[in-house]
Motif scaffolding. Structure first.
Motif, PDB file in Angstrom:
ATOM      1  N   GLY A 120      56.078  27.094  45.223  1.00 52.12           N
ATOM      2  CA  GLY A 120      54.893  26.318  44.882  1.00 52.12           C
ATOM      3  C   GLY A 120      54.752  25.041  45.677  1.00 52.12           C
ATOM      4  N   LEU A 121      55.779  24.667  46.429  1.00 50.24           N
ATOM      5  CA  LEU A 121      55.707  23.441  47.221  1.00 50.24           C
ATOM      6  C   LEU A 121      54.600  23.492  48.262  1.00 50.24           C
ATOM      7  CD1 LEU A 121      59.492  22.596  47.826  1.00 50.24           C
ATOM      8  CD2 LEU A 121      57.862  21.317  46.427  1.00 50.24           C
ATOM      9  N   VAL A 122      54.298  24.683  48.770  1.00 51.21           N
ATOM     10  CA  VAL A 122      53.245  24.773  49.782  1.00 51.21           C
ATOM     11  C   VAL A 122      51.899  24.376  49.196  1.00 51.21           C
ATOM     12  CG1 VAL A 122      52.821  27.252  49.426  1.00 51.21           C
ATOM     13  CG2 VAL A 122      52.195  26.198  51.578  1.00 51.21           C
ATOM     14  N   ASP A 123      51.635  24.806  47.960  1.00 50.95           N
ATOM     15  CA  ASP A 123      50.365  24.439  47.329  1.00 50.95           C
ATOM     16  C   ASP A 123      50.315  22.944  47.027  1.00 50.95           C
ATOM     17  OD1 ASP A 123      49.325  27.146  47.193  1.00 50.95           O
ATOM     18  OD2 ASP A 123      50.887  27.506  45.701  1.00 50.95           O
ATOM     19  N   GLU A 124      51.441  22.388  46.596  1.00 49.94           N
ATOM     20  CA  GLU A 124      51.505  20.944  46.365  1.00 49.94           C
ATOM     21  C   GLU A 124      51.253  20.174  47.649  1.00 49.94           C
ATOM     22  OE1 GLU A 124      54.583  19.139  43.935  1.00 49.94           O
ATOM     23  OE2 GLU A 124      55.288  21.147  43.408  1.00 49.94           O
ATOM     24  N   ALA A 125      51.877  20.642  48.727  1.00 52.95           N
ATOM     25  CA  ALA A 125      51.750  19.946  50.011  1.00 52.95           C
ATOM     26  C   ALA A 125      50.316  19.971  50.517  1.00 52.95           C
ATOM     27  CB  ALA A 125      52.683  20.570  51.038  1.00 52.95           C
ATOM     28  N   LEU A 126      49.644  21.121  50.362  1.00 50.02           N
ATOM     29  CA  LEU A 126      48.278  21.246  50.856  1.00 50.02           C
ATOM     30  C   LEU A 126      47.282  20.481  49.987  1.00 50.02           C
ATOM     31  CD1 LEU A 126      48.238  25.013  51.912  1.00 50.02           C
ATOM     32  CD2 LEU A 126      48.398  23.002  53.393  1.00 50.02           C
ATOM     33  N   ALA A 127      47.672  20.169  48.759  1.00 51.77           N
ATOM     34  CA  ALA A 127      46.803  19.386  47.874  1.00 51.77           C
ATOM     35  C   ALA A 127      47.047  17.888  48.001  1.00 51.77           C
ATOM     36  CB  ALA A 127      47.024  19.827  46.426  1.00 51.77           C
ATOM     37  N   ASP A 128      48.044  17.518  48.782  1.00 55.10           N
ATOM     38  CA  ASP A 128      48.451  16.110  48.907  1.00 55.10           C
ATOM     39  C   ASP A 128      48.143  15.618  50.324  1.00 55.10           C
ATOM     40  OD1 ASP A 128      49.705  13.673  49.067  1.00 55.10           O
ATOM     41  OD2 ASP A 128      51.617  14.349  48.239  1.00 55.10           O
ATOM     42  N   GLU A 129      47.100  14.814  50.470  1.00 50.80           N
ATOM     43  CA  GLU A 129      46.673  14.353  51.794  1.00 50.80           C
ATOM     44  C   GLU A 129      47.735  13.491  52.477  1.00 50.80           C
ATOM     45  OE1 GLU A 129      44.023  15.153  53.637  1.00 50.80           O
ATOM     46  OE2 GLU A 129      43.567  16.623  52.090  1.00 50.80           O
ATOM     47  N   SER A 130      48.644  12.898  51.711  1.00 46.73           N
ATOM     48  CA  SER A 130      49.663  12.054  52.329  1.00 46.73           C
ATOM     49  C   SER A 130      50.618  12.863  53.196  1.00 46.73           C
ATOM     50  CB  SER A 130      50.451  11.283  51.263  1.00 46.73           C
ATOM     51  OG  SER A 130      51.237  12.145  50.469  1.00 46.73           O
ATOM     52  N   THR A 131      50.714  14.179  52.976  1.00 44.83           N
ATOM     53  CA  THR A 131      51.590  14.994  53.834  1.00 44.83           C
ATOM     54  C   THR A 131      51.039  15.061  55.255  1.00 44.83           C
ATOM     55  OG1 THR A 131      50.484  17.051  53.136  1.00 44.83           O
ATOM     56  CG2 THR A 131      52.452  16.373  51.900  1.00 44.83           C
ATOM     57  N   VAL A 132      49.720  15.032  55.398  1.00 48.00           N
ATOM     58  CA  VAL A 132      49.119  14.975  56.741  1.00 48.00           C
ATOM     59  C   VAL A 132      49.510  13.673  57.416  1.00 48.00           C
ATOM     60  CG1 VAL A 132      46.970  14.924  58.055  1.00 48.00           C
ATOM     61  CG2 VAL A 132      47.183  16.439  56.072  1.00 48.00           C
ATOM     62  N   ARG A 133      49.383  12.571  56.691  1.00 47.46           N
ATOM     63  CA  ARG A 133      49.696  11.262  57.266  1.00 47.46           C
ATOM     64  C   ARG A 133      51.161  11.162  57.679  1.00 47.46           C
ATOM     65  NH1 ARG A 133      46.226   9.802  52.943  1.00 47.46           N
ATOM     66  NH2 ARG A 133      47.981   9.150  51.628  1.00 47.46           N
TER      67      ARG A 133
END
Length: 210
Positions: A120-133
């Protein structure tokens, strides 16, 4: 005292994109180096999609490998550097060993399970814009500090000198891996050495896992 004899680990920043087969081979070599030299690797991110993006194109931070990179950023936040390495190994073994695509979320999710992490970490990561930053911050640091243009890019921690490479075909093991490192470590400490390169036309990269 030589670096081999020193008890103090040499700290290295290793920038990678999990889609890159060249960075994958070099990463496996660095893991071999650690067995025979006092080297500590900090895994840092880099986006080949940013490098290759056409001028004026709108970025899509859920496609073109971004699912893997953003999930790596979240894994680093939760599991630290060791977690990044464990997950990178699973991603690399899938993409560059078994030829299973990690360019999309499904492949990233499967690799998480292979690494013993929550899918489920992939879905969390894609929902969290700070991972892009976080990914872009690592990428931009490599560009600004080392003038990086691709991966692998390796630098000594705190240095302004970073090299693209070494690009290797077969992963050196054991003592040979240490000898490769000794020469590369020397190069990293030479600010006057700018580039070593030769043509790669005709070079074939066979699938390789760990």
């Amino acid at each position: 005292m030589t670096q081999q004899e020193s008890a103090t680990p040499i700290k290295v920043n290793f920038h990678f994109d999990p889609l890159c087969p060249l960075a994958w081979r070099t990463a496996l070599w660095m893991r071999e180096v650690r067995q025979v030299r006092p080297v500590a690797v900090t895994w840092r991110f880099f986006s080949l999609e940013v490098v290759n993006r056409k001028e004026g194109a709108q970025p899509n931070y859920e496609d073109h490998g971004w699912a893997g990179l953003r999930t790596l950023a979240l894994v680093r936040r939760r599991e630290g550097n060791e977690g990044v390495e464990r997950y990178y190994l699973a991603l690399g073994a899938a993409q560059h060993g078994r030829r299973e695509s990690i360019a999309e979320a499904a492949g990233v999710r499967a690799a998480l399970q292979q690494a013993g992490l929550n899918a489920g970490l992939v879905d969390e990561a894609l929902a969290d814009e700070s991972t892009v930053r976080e990914v872009l911050a690592d990428h931009q640091e490599a560009v600004e500090r080392y003038r990086a243009f691709g991966v692998p890019t390796i630098a000594l921690e705190g240095s302004q000198v970073g090299f693209y490479g070494p690009v290797i075909i077969e992963v050196p093991r054991g003592a040979e891996a240490g000898e490769y490192w000794d020469h590369f470590y020397w190069a990293l400490r030479q600010p006057n050495l700018y580039e070593l390169k030769r043509e790669r036309t005709g070079v074939r990269l066979e699938p390789i896992a760990e």
